[in-house]
Design an enzyme around this catalytic site. Structure first.
Site, PDB file in Angstrom:
ATOM      1  NE  ARG A   1      -2.934  34.588  27.926  1.00 17.55           N
ATOM      2  CZ  ARG A   1      -3.342  33.488  28.576  1.00 17.55           C
ATOM      3  NH1 ARG A   1      -2.761  32.322  28.358  1.00 17.55           N
ATOM      4  NH2 ARG A   1      -4.347  33.562  29.430  1.00 17.55           N
TER       5      ARG A   1
ATOM      6  CB  CYS B   1     -11.574  30.203  39.895  1.00 15.29           C
ATOM      7  SG  CYS B   1     -10.481  29.748  38.537  1.00 15.29           S
TER       8      CYS B   1
ATOM      9  NE  ARG C   1      -1.179  27.559  26.864  1.00 11.53           N
ATOM     10  CZ  ARG C   1      -2.157  27.939  27.686  1.00 11.53           C
ATOM     11  NH1 ARG C   1      -2.046  29.028  28.418  1.00 11.53           N
ATOM     12  NH2 ARG C   1      -3.260  27.223  27.796  1.00 11.53           N
TER      13      ARG C   1
ATOM     14  CE  LYS D   1      -3.566  26.132  30.752  1.00 12.51           C
ATOM     15  NZ  LYS D   1      -4.119  27.124  31.701  1.00 12.51           N
TER      16      LYS D   1
ATOM     17  CB  CYS E   1     -11.836  35.253  33.952  1.00  9.45           C
ATOM     18  SG  CYS E   1     -11.412  33.513  34.084  1.00  9.45           S
TER      19      CYS E   1
ATOM     20  CB  CYS F   1      -5.955  36.027  38.287  1.00 10.83           C
ATOM     21  SG  CYS F   1      -7.564  35.788  39.052  1.00 10.83           S
TER      22      CYS F   1
ATOM     23  CB  CYS G   1      -4.386  32.990  36.508  1.00 10.60           C
ATOM     24  SG  CYS G   1      -5.363  31.792  35.590  1.00 10.60           S
TER      25      CYS G   1
ATOM     26  CE  LYS H   1       0.486  28.138  31.932  1.00 15.54           C
ATOM     27  NZ  LYS H   1      -0.297  28.802  32.984  1.00 15.54           N
TER      28      LYS H   1
END
Ligand code: SRM
Ligand code: SF4
Length: 569
Positions: free
Chosen positions: A81, A479, A150, A214, A440, A434, A483, A216
């Protein structure tokens, strides 16, 4: 590792804290692991550190069982990424990503929901040269994943170029300011000489353990909420007066992730904390991040995001703590209004330049027999003098096209059948899915590969009901990690098992209200059975300007969710 580095602990530190602590500022044994030639994978512990370098080890789940039966190791490959603040890329960068996708990836590019590129299918032996290739085009992957700040998002705004330039500059500065300072990335991937004694390295903002989880950040420019500001851990909402940037309303505590069956986890919307002037932005961002660094839960990763810290400590406490760390008081919030969180397609002119927003279904750039999209975008990149903007909805803007170059771009767009989405239903134009299968590792159900065909069927219902042009936000995730920000879909689907989804309804069209669980664990037949009468009724009963998300609440299908803590009640 010491336990008293932070003022508050919630139990024994999680394994990840130990891995970070012992990693020598994110070096671990990544060099050795990638030099090892016996396996196409790397050890589990190293995969966790690799995230901080912008990459995940994955395996092709389509062939997982088959390989297991053949007693072969999984088909390991890596996702990489890019860090691309605000999603702005030059034509040279586009061409480089296209080239790398073909030479070292699976021949496709994924434009992500946080406005960057992902390559899938990169083999262990090709990792270094792929990252070096990105570096040649002035791109890196540092901190694109991992327990750090991120990719910083920014309103893709094709309408007001001068404001975009100013606000984008802030998103870049925030991104740069909050970068980890370790030289590990440069040593491992770019062959920079090793720091003589890495113990002398410091991470002035993060400290040696980085963040609990994480983090954001997004920057919005009303009336567009394309960045879904309320889903960000930290958000900056631009406040404009007479077209000039006055500063930002600061939001804190958004997040989409949860775990099925665990009500201690939930999606949450950010709340406005106050207002800061542009020159205070970096200081505010840094201090807020350090509050999470010091008070986030380092014991239970499922409860480690900033949203839980805020819900635990309270917004007033966060404000007081921020003011104390700043040494001055953040101002009262200023008024703002959002209209929508989707993209607006087609050509628009802003400040003498043209911008074309193209629809890229679920952000997957690829060629297929009847649609040479990737080739078309490559041909555009070869002649384009402006830049590309990846949008927060997985679409693409060919931006800053001069008047005299517009015709040439238009010709290529039509030659390759690139679409501004306008022949699609407004539902499809407002859809996001996503990645999910096959790459994934956390996917429970299909998403990117399935949503387009579900929409084909829903479009038949829309056509019959005469509401093909009705804008409805539909989002699917494979899931509950969320995302595609599915908890902000007026219609949301979250995967539970192959072919089975939880269905959610009633989010706000402006990205300002979460949706609510409507049906659990249903497959396509039931989904269509539910949607058909609902959409027909909506077509008949909808009030002027009423959005579907508001209608389903008024009509009693679901109750409004006032706050994420009540998401499951
Ligand atoms: Fe995500 C994990 C893909 C945006 C919440 N996400 C993953 C991983 C890396 C799976 C894994 O951990 O093994 C996925 C890789 C799939 C693949 O094969 O590429 C993955 N996330 C994506 C992308 C590519 C989806 C897309 O189709 O565009 C997005 C990349 C964004 C980027 O460029 O940085 C992506 N992920 C998001 C978003 C949306 C956003 O940030 O605006 C969210 C919800 C917002 C949030 O963070 O709360 C999101 N991803 C997660 C989570 C749940 C976090 C949580 O708080 O519980 C995970 C799992 C985790 O962290 O444990 C996750
Ligand atoms: Fe994977 Fe789940 Fe994220 Fe989809 S929502 S990409 S299935 S982690």
């Amino acid at each position: 590792m010491t336990n008293n580095r932070f003022p508050e602990q919630h139990g024994p530190p999680s394994d990840m804290e130990k891995i970070k602590d012992e990693s020598d500022y994110l070096r671990g044994s990544l060099v050795e692991s990638f030099a090892e030639r016996l396996s196409a994978g790397i050890p589990d512990e190293q995969t966790k550190l690799l995230k901080f370098h912008g990459s995940y080890m994955q395996d092709d789940r389509d062939v997982r069982n088959e390989r297991k039966q053949q007693k072969l190791e999984p088909n390991y490959q890596f996702m990489i990424r890019v860090r691309l603040a605000g999603g702005v890329a030059s034509p040279e960068q586009w061409l480089k990503m296209d080239e790398l996708a073909h030479t070292n990836g699976n021949g496709t590019l994924k434009l992500t929901t946080r406005q960057t590129f992902q390559l899938h299918g990169v083999l262990k032996w090709n990792m270094k040269k792929t990252i070096q290739g990105m570096n040649d085009a002035l791109m890196d992957t540092i901190a694109a994943c991992g327990d750090v700040n991120r990719n910083v998002m920014c309103n893709a705004n094709p309408y007001q170029s001068d404001i975009h330039a100013e606000v984008y500059e802030w998103s870049k500065q925030i991104s740069d300011h909050l970068l980890p300072r370790t030289r590990a990335y440069h040593e491992i991937w770019l062959d920079e000489e090793k720091v003589l004694d890495s113990r002398e390295e410091t991470e002035p903002i993060y400290g040696p353990l980085y963040l609990p989880r994480k983090f954001k950040i997004g920057v919005a420019v009303p009336p567009s909420n394309d960045v879904d500001i309320f889903s960000q851990d930290l958000g900056f909402i631009a406040v404009l007066e007479d077209g000039k940037l006055q500063g930002f309303n600061v939001t804190v505590g958004g997040g989409m992730g949860m775990t099925h069956g665990d009500t201690n986890t939930y999606p949450q919307l950010a709340k406005v904390l106050g207002f800061c002037r542009p020159d205070q932005t970096l200081e505010v961002a840094e201090k807020i991040l350090t509050i999470q660094r010091d008070y986030g839960n380092r014991s239970e990763r499922k409860n480690a995001r900033f949203k839980y810290t805020i819900d635990r400590k309270g917004l007033d406490w966060i404000r007081q703590e921020l003011n104390a760390r700043l040494g001055w008081d953040i101002e009262e919030e200023r008024p703002y209004t959002f209209d929508h969180n989707g993209d607006r397609y087609g050509w628009v002119k802003g400040d003498g330049k043209w911008h074309l927003t193209l629809f890229i279904q679920n952000g997957r750039v690829k060629d297929s027999e009847d649609y040479p999209m990737m080739t078309g975008l490559r041909e555009i990149a070869k002649v384009h003098q402006g830049d590309f903007r990846l949008t927060p909805n997985q679409n693409l803007i060919i931006s800053n096209v001069a008047e005299e170059d517009k015709e040439q771009i238009e010709k290529l767009v039509s030659q390759y059948g690139l679409t501004d989405g306008k022949h699609n239903s407004a539902l499809r134009q407002n859809s996001m899915a996503c990645v999910a299968f096959p790459t994934c590792g956390l996917a429970m159900a299909e998403s990117e590969r399935y949503l387009p065909s579900l929409i084909d069927k829903v479009e038949d219902i829309l056509d019959e009901s005469g509401i093909r042009d009705e804008e409805i936000i539909i989002r699917m995730s494979g899931c509950p990690n969320g995302c595609s920000r599915p908890a902000l879909g007026e219609i949301g689907f979250i995967g539970k098992a192959p072919g089975k989804y939880n269905m959610y309804l009633g989010a706000g069209f402006r990205g300002d209200r979460l949706n609510k669980l409507y049906r659990e664990n249903i497959g396509e037949e039931e989904i269509l059975q539910e949607l058909k009468p609902m959409l027909q009724k909506f077509a008949r009963e909808k009030e002027d300007q009423e959005h579907f998300g508001d209608y389903v609440i008024r009509a009693g299908y679901v109750e409004a969710v006032p706050d994420g803590v009540e998401f499951h009640s």
